[in-house]
Design a protein around this motif. Structure first.
Motif, PDB file in Angstrom:
ATOM      1  N   SER A  78      29.874  37.569  51.782  1.00  0.00           N
ATOM      2  CA  SER A  78      29.795  39.036  51.726  1.00  0.00           C
ATOM      3  C   SER A  78      30.288  39.555  50.374  1.00  0.00           C
ATOM      4  CB  SER A  78      30.633  39.633  52.857  1.00  0.00           C
ATOM      5  OG  SER A  78      30.677  41.038  52.742  1.00  0.00           O
ATOM      6  N   SER A 123      30.440  47.771  56.320  1.00  0.00           N
ATOM      7  CA  SER A 123      29.060  47.531  55.873  1.00  0.00           C
ATOM      8  C   SER A 123      28.073  48.391  56.655  1.00  0.00           C
ATOM      9  CB  SER A 123      28.697  46.049  56.031  1.00  0.00           C
ATOM     10  OG  SER A 123      29.432  45.259  55.125  1.00  0.00           O
ATOM     11  N   SER A 169      30.285  49.697  46.767  1.00  0.00           N
ATOM     12  CA  SER A 169      30.014  48.253  46.943  1.00  0.00           C
ATOM     13  C   SER A 169      31.068  47.412  46.232  1.00  0.00           C
ATOM     14  CB  SER A 169      28.622  47.912  46.391  1.00  0.00           C
ATOM     15  OG  SER A 169      27.611  48.488  47.190  1.00  0.00           O
ATOM     16  N   ASP A 177      33.753  47.080  48.467  1.00  0.00           N
ATOM     17  CA  ASP A 177      33.379  46.092  49.488  1.00  0.00           C
ATOM     18  C   ASP A 177      33.699  44.670  49.032  1.00  0.00           C
ATOM     19  OD1 ASP A 177      32.448  48.184  50.934  1.00  0.00           O
ATOM     20  OD2 ASP A 177      30.328  47.820  50.548  1.00  0.00           O
ATOM     21  N   ASN A 190      22.855  45.772  53.352  1.00  0.00           N
ATOM     22  CA  ASN A 190      24.009  46.121  54.175  1.00  0.00           C
ATOM     23  C   ASN A 190      23.744  45.957  55.665  1.00  0.00           C
ATOM     24  OD1 ASN A 190      26.249  46.887  52.454  1.00  0.00           O
ATOM     25  ND2 ASN A 190      24.941  48.542  51.726  1.00  0.00           N
ATOM     26  N   ASN A 247      27.947  41.648  47.800  1.00  0.00           N
ATOM     27  CA  ASN A 247      28.365  43.014  47.442  1.00  0.00           C
ATOM     28  C   ASN A 247      28.583  43.177  45.945  1.00  0.00           C
ATOM     29  OD1 ASN A 247      28.470  44.705  49.800  1.00  0.00           O
ATOM     30  ND2 ASN A 247      30.112  43.408  50.570  1.00  0.00           N
ATOM     31  N   ASP A 307      28.107  51.605  55.181  1.00  0.00           N
ATOM     32  CA  ASP A 307      27.350  51.529  53.927  1.00  0.00           C
ATOM     33  C   ASP A 307      25.859  51.752  54.152  1.00  0.00           C
ATOM     34  OD1 ASP A 307      29.672  51.024  52.650  1.00  0.00           O
ATOM     35  OD2 ASP A 307      29.320  48.900  52.302  1.00  0.00           O
TER      36      ASP A 307
END
Length: 389
Positions: free
Chosen positions: A118, A40, A148, A151, A14, A122, A43
């Motif tokens: 990304s 993120s 996640s 995400d 992250n 994730n 996170d």
């Protein structure tokens, strides 16, 4: 431990995603991409908190924490939920400002690539953390894994929104950011609710019924008055209050407690400790076999019984119509005594068959020596003081 390793990997991944997304978002002036980057970054703090929570939760009990440190993981989960909610509200704020100020992002293909990259990373993190969390029964790690997964949706939404930006629909970028924030908010509330339930020791009715059913089947347990379960998903402490018949020795009670703990742990694998509170069933009516002249015979097969209600001090003498019966003697006498509300009978010795008949009617047997009914009654009442452990 695997859950600690998963927490570290999540934090490192992250940090990398935060740097990539925020830099790309700033370069193209994309609110959604910057929001995703901030997400993120949040996170990272969440992963660190989960790692710390798991590490503390694995500490053994000590003098100041006799029940262990299990709730540290729930506290970490609670903090993660609060952080997620805060990040969602922050994204909404930034997106609304972008709409009001008509902040138009620049379209660049590398920004699309960052959003897609990304999402892929994730998804890998989500699967890994949820898998390890389920296997190790770490609720905070599963929460992080679900985070996640959000995400993934967040980055995919950014990807789609940015495609619309390339087609001239600039307002799709902040609008997608708002959609992302709603998804994040829902996940945060869910995680927060789960953590609060754990910290408040919310009752799981099915689990309580299962434990109660297990304990009720153990010989010597006359009733289960209370079952409480505290702890976390992977480590639970059970408190059970039981009632027993009077006259049970300390050694027998200790053995009963050990059996209760063993049976509960066999039935529920997550239980790490069982606290048993033993209460003696209130003594009510005692039957003492005698010969009709006040002499204690000590035999269940006697011509008379003196029946004493200890609570009211009422005493009656009952003739035994089954005295000397050749068949079903134990069954018939047990039935006779139960009609008078007897729950304790005193004898010198008794066969297993007769004892079983008495037990089936809730009548407890006490072995006692003596000569007179008055002497036996005094001994019994003095020995039946309430005990607990």
């Amino acid at each position: 431990m695997r859950e600690l390793t998963a927490g570290k990997i999540s934090a490192i991944a992250n940090v990398f995603l935060t740097i990539v997304k925020v830099v790309a978002g700033v370069l193209v002036n994309s609110t959604a991409l910057i929001a995703d980057g901030i997400h993120s970054l949040i996170d990272v703090f969440g992963s660190v908190l989960v790692w710390i929570g798991i590490k503390i939760a694995n500490k053994p009990p000590d003098e100041l924490h006799p029940y262990g440190h299990l709730k540290a993981e729930s506290l970490a989960e609670l903090t993660v939920g609060l952080i997620i909610i805060f990040s969602a509200l922050t994204i909404v704020h930034e997106a609304v400002i972008s709409l009001i100020e008509r902040s138009i992002p620049e379209f660049e293909f590398y920004a699309l690539a960052v959003a897609l990259f990304s999402a892929i990373v994730n998804e890998g993190l989500a699967r890994y953390k949820i898998k390890v969390g389920i296997e190790t029964k770490s609720s905070s790690l599963v929460a992080e894994g679900k985070h996640s997964r959000v995400d993934v949706l967040s980055s995919l939404s950014v990807f789609v929104g940015y495609l619309f930006v390339g087609l001239g629909y600039w307002w799709m970028d902040p609008l997608i950011a708002i959609v992302i924030s709603v998804l994040i908010l829902q996940m945060g509330v869910g995680i927060l609710k789960n953590a609060v339930n754990s910290l408040m020791d919310k009752v799981d009715p099915e689990l309580v019924l299962k434990i109660k059913s297990v304990v009720e089947k153990i010989e010597g347990v006359e009733g289960v008055e209370f079952v409480g379960v505290r702890g976390t998903w992977k480590a639970k402490i059970v408190e059970v209050h039981i009632s027993i018949n009077p006259g049970m020795s300390a050694e027998v009670i200790d053995a009963l407690e050990r059996e209760i703990e063993d049976r509960i742990k066999q039935a529920v694998s997550d239980v790490v400790r069982v606290v048993t509170v033993v209460k003696v069933k209130k003594l009510a009516v005692v039957a003492i076999p005698e010969d009709g002249s006040g002499n204690y015979t000590g035999e269940l097969d006697s011509p008379y019984f003196t029946i004493v209600n200890v609570s009211t001090n009422e005493i009656i003498k009952v003739e035994n119509p089954h005295y000397g019966a050749e068949r079903r003697k134990g069954y018939l006498i047990a039935e006779l005594l139960s009609k008078y509300g007897v729950n304790v009978v005193v004898v010198r010795r008794i066969g297993e068959g007769a004892k079983s008949h008495l037990r089936s009617r809730g009548i407890f047997v006490i072995l006692e020596e003596g000569r007179k009914v008055e002497e036996i009654l005094e001994k019994v009442v003095n020995s039946l003081n309430p005990q607990s452990s």
